[in-house]
Design a protein around this motif. Sequence first.
Motif, PDB file in Angstrom:
ATOM      1  N   CYS A 108      48.286  48.643  27.977  1.00 47.36           N
ATOM      2  CA  CYS A 108      47.542  47.552  28.600  1.00 47.36           C
ATOM      3  C   CYS A 108      47.549  46.364  27.640  1.00 47.36           C
ATOM      4  CB  CYS A 108      46.114  47.990  28.906  1.00 47.36           C
ATOM      5  SG  CYS A 108      45.198  46.663  29.660  1.00 47.36           S
ATOM      6  N   GLN A 188      53.177  36.927  33.475  1.00 47.27           N
ATOM      7  CA  GLN A 188      52.246  37.574  34.408  1.00 47.27           C
ATOM      8  C   GLN A 188      51.052  36.668  34.658  1.00 47.27           C
ATOM      9  OE1 GLN A 188      51.445  41.721  33.649  1.00 47.27           O
ATOM     10  NE2 GLN A 188      49.312  41.552  34.262  1.00 47.27           N
ATOM     11  N   ALA A 191      45.120  39.156  38.093  1.00 50.95           N
ATOM     12  CA  ALA A 191      44.261  39.125  39.274  1.00 50.95           C
ATOM     13  C   ALA A 191      43.182  38.044  39.165  1.00 50.95           C
ATOM     14  CB  ALA A 191      43.617  40.494  39.459  1.00 50.95           C
ATOM     15  N   LYS A 213      49.953  38.889  40.327  1.00 51.71           N
ATOM     16  CA  LYS A 213      49.069  39.942  40.802  1.00 51.71           C
ATOM     17  C   LYS A 213      48.144  39.417  41.898  1.00 51.71           C
ATOM     18  CE  LYS A 213      48.914  43.444  37.473  1.00 51.71           C
ATOM     19  NZ  LYS A 213      47.950  44.342  36.806  1.00 51.71           N
ATOM     20  N   CYS A 241      52.486  41.664  42.961  1.00 56.12           N
ATOM     21  CA  CYS A 241      51.976  42.975  42.517  1.00 56.12           C
ATOM     22  C   CYS A 241      50.628  43.276  43.162  1.00 56.12           C
ATOM     23  CB  CYS A 241      51.871  42.999  40.990  1.00 56.12           C
ATOM     24  SG  CYS A 241      51.241  44.574  40.368  1.00 56.12           S
ATOM     25  N   GLU A 242      50.624  44.294  44.021  1.00 53.58           N
ATOM     26  CA  GLU A 242      49.367  44.776  44.619  1.00 53.58           C
ATOM     27  C   GLU A 242      48.660  45.639  43.577  1.00 53.58           C
ATOM     28  OE1 GLU A 242      47.349  44.697  47.341  1.00 53.58           O
ATOM     29  OE2 GLU A 242      46.210  46.302  46.391  1.00 53.58           O
ATOM     30  N   ARG A 243      47.408  45.286  43.247  1.00 51.68           N
ATOM     31  CA  ARG A 243      46.697  45.972  42.167  1.00 51.68           C
ATOM     32  C   ARG A 243      45.282  46.395  42.568  1.00 51.68           C
ATOM     33  NH1 ARG A 243      42.513  45.330  40.757  1.00 51.68           N
ATOM     34  NH2 ARG A 243      42.531  44.950  38.513  1.00 51.68           N
ATOM     35  N   LEU A 256      43.224  50.603  46.204  1.00 55.62           N
ATOM     36  CA  LEU A 256      44.627  50.200  46.351  1.00 55.62           C
ATOM     37  C   LEU A 256      44.913  49.940  47.833  1.00 55.62           C
ATOM     38  CD1 LEU A 256      47.428  49.748  45.089  1.00 55.62           C
ATOM     39  CD2 LEU A 256      47.904  52.163  45.521  1.00 55.62           C
ATOM     40  N   ASP A 275      50.537  48.372  41.174  1.00 55.80           N
ATOM     41  CA  ASP A 275      49.954  48.766  39.885  1.00 55.80           C
ATOM     42  C   ASP A 275      48.948  49.897  40.133  1.00 55.80           C
ATOM     43  OD1 ASP A 275      48.461  49.081  37.591  1.00 55.80           O
ATOM     44  OD2 ASP A 275      48.345  46.945  37.130  1.00 55.80           O
ATOM     45  N   SER A 277      47.713  51.827  37.941  1.00 62.47           N
ATOM     46  CA  SER A 277      46.821  52.008  36.794  1.00 62.47           C
ATOM     47  C   SER A 277      45.568  51.150  36.934  1.00 62.47           C
ATOM     48  CB  SER A 277      47.551  51.648  35.496  1.00 62.47           C
ATOM     49  OG  SER A 277      48.749  52.382  35.383  1.00 62.47           O
ATOM     50  N   HIS A 278      45.768  49.840  37.152  1.00 65.07           N
ATOM     51  CA  HIS A 278      44.598  48.959  37.242  1.00 65.07           C
ATOM     52  C   HIS A 278      43.864  49.102  38.561  1.00 65.07           C
ATOM     53  CE1 HIS A 278      46.496  47.192  33.713  1.00 65.07           C
ATOM     54  NE2 HIS A 278      45.287  46.781  33.401  1.00 65.07           N
ATOM     55  N   SER A 279      44.577  49.519  39.624  1.00 69.35           N
ATOM     56  CA  SER A 279      43.880  49.629  40.910  1.00 69.35           C
ATOM     57  C   SER A 279      42.860  50.753  40.858  1.00 69.35           C
ATOM     58  CB  SER A 279      44.875  49.833  42.053  1.00 69.35           C
ATOM     59  OG  SER A 279      45.702  50.941  41.810  1.00 69.35           O
TER      60      SER A 279
END
Length: 351
Positions: A108, A188, A191, A213, A241-243, A256, A275, A277-279
């Motif tokens: 991260c 990047q 969000a 994002k 990027c869907e997060r 998600l 993503d 991980s973050h979602s």
Amino acid sequence: MVVVMSPDATPEQIEAVVSRVRTTGGEAFVSRGVQRTIIGLVGDVDHFRALNLRSLPGVADVIAISTPYKLVSVDHQPARSTVVVGTGTGARPVMIGPDTFTLIAGPCAVESLAQTLEAAEMAKAAGATMLRGGAFKPRAAPREFQGLGKVGLHILAEVREVTGLPVVTEVIDPGDVDLVSGYADMLQVGARNMQNTALLQAVGRAGKPVLLKRGIQATVDEWLMAAEYVAQRGNLDIVLCERGIRTFETATATTLDIAAVPVVQRLSHLPVIVDPSHSAGRRDLVLPLSRAAIAVGADGILVDVHPDPEAALCDGPQALAGADVRELASTLRRLIPAAGRRLGDPSPVGL
Ligand code: PEP
Ligand code: MN
């Protein structure tokens, strides 16, 4: 308004359009594609109409934009885009698009050279062809680790040199876009900044691919309008990027929105990744959500890995390590061909 130049338009003809637009006080952003050049106009549409740009040599078409996003829409370009990341930095370039499934992995946050290098080797072992890592961290809590800043960028560049992996890293401040562009292969926009229009415009001008994002409270339309801000500044190398988005559910950090992948694909030609991980914010859900991303037709995933998640300065509870990374690798190897794609697949030599 968008001016589409004919494939054989000369640089002088492009410049003539730009200077004519500027006579009205408007702005013109040139986007040079492989096949054609387009020029996005920002300003008074009535003034632009009076210029009769269609009659200029080299101009193929002038399109009035009636929807809030046009350049990123399937109306503008029905064929799915492929974004190439990692040219000109000594990295091994990577294609993100419809034929491949790209694993982007890394810590991260960049914490040290040793930690980033180790995470990059883990990422590679899992099949990653790109490295992620935050040097500027937009933390919700002001007293949490905010990233190493410029030192982190140096580390990312060093790790790229050792591993050959192109690097994606977040930029938070429009004033840092030039600095971060000097190190990163892809910028990047996180969000929290999806609707920071000054930042979107700055990354649109930077000449580097952009990973955009989705904001946790943004609709798909708002997300695509944010992408249009980048595209309008002359940069169509955008990966969405869907997060995860905020819902009433508290079992996961965010929910998600897996349906957003095919929804976006019907509206936009841009690649879209997930993503996991973050979602979710939970290590135990990263593999199941990665499987969902492959099955739903995403173009890749962005996954946090860390050599020592317990000691991570940022988002340790969602980072994969050890056996989880090996399981991710075998899952990708099994499922990606079933989805009709190739894993990773750096671009052909010569790009
Ligand atoms: C990140 O990818 O490091 C990050 C901060 O993610 P997001 O912007 O999606 O919260
Ligand atoms: Mn994080």
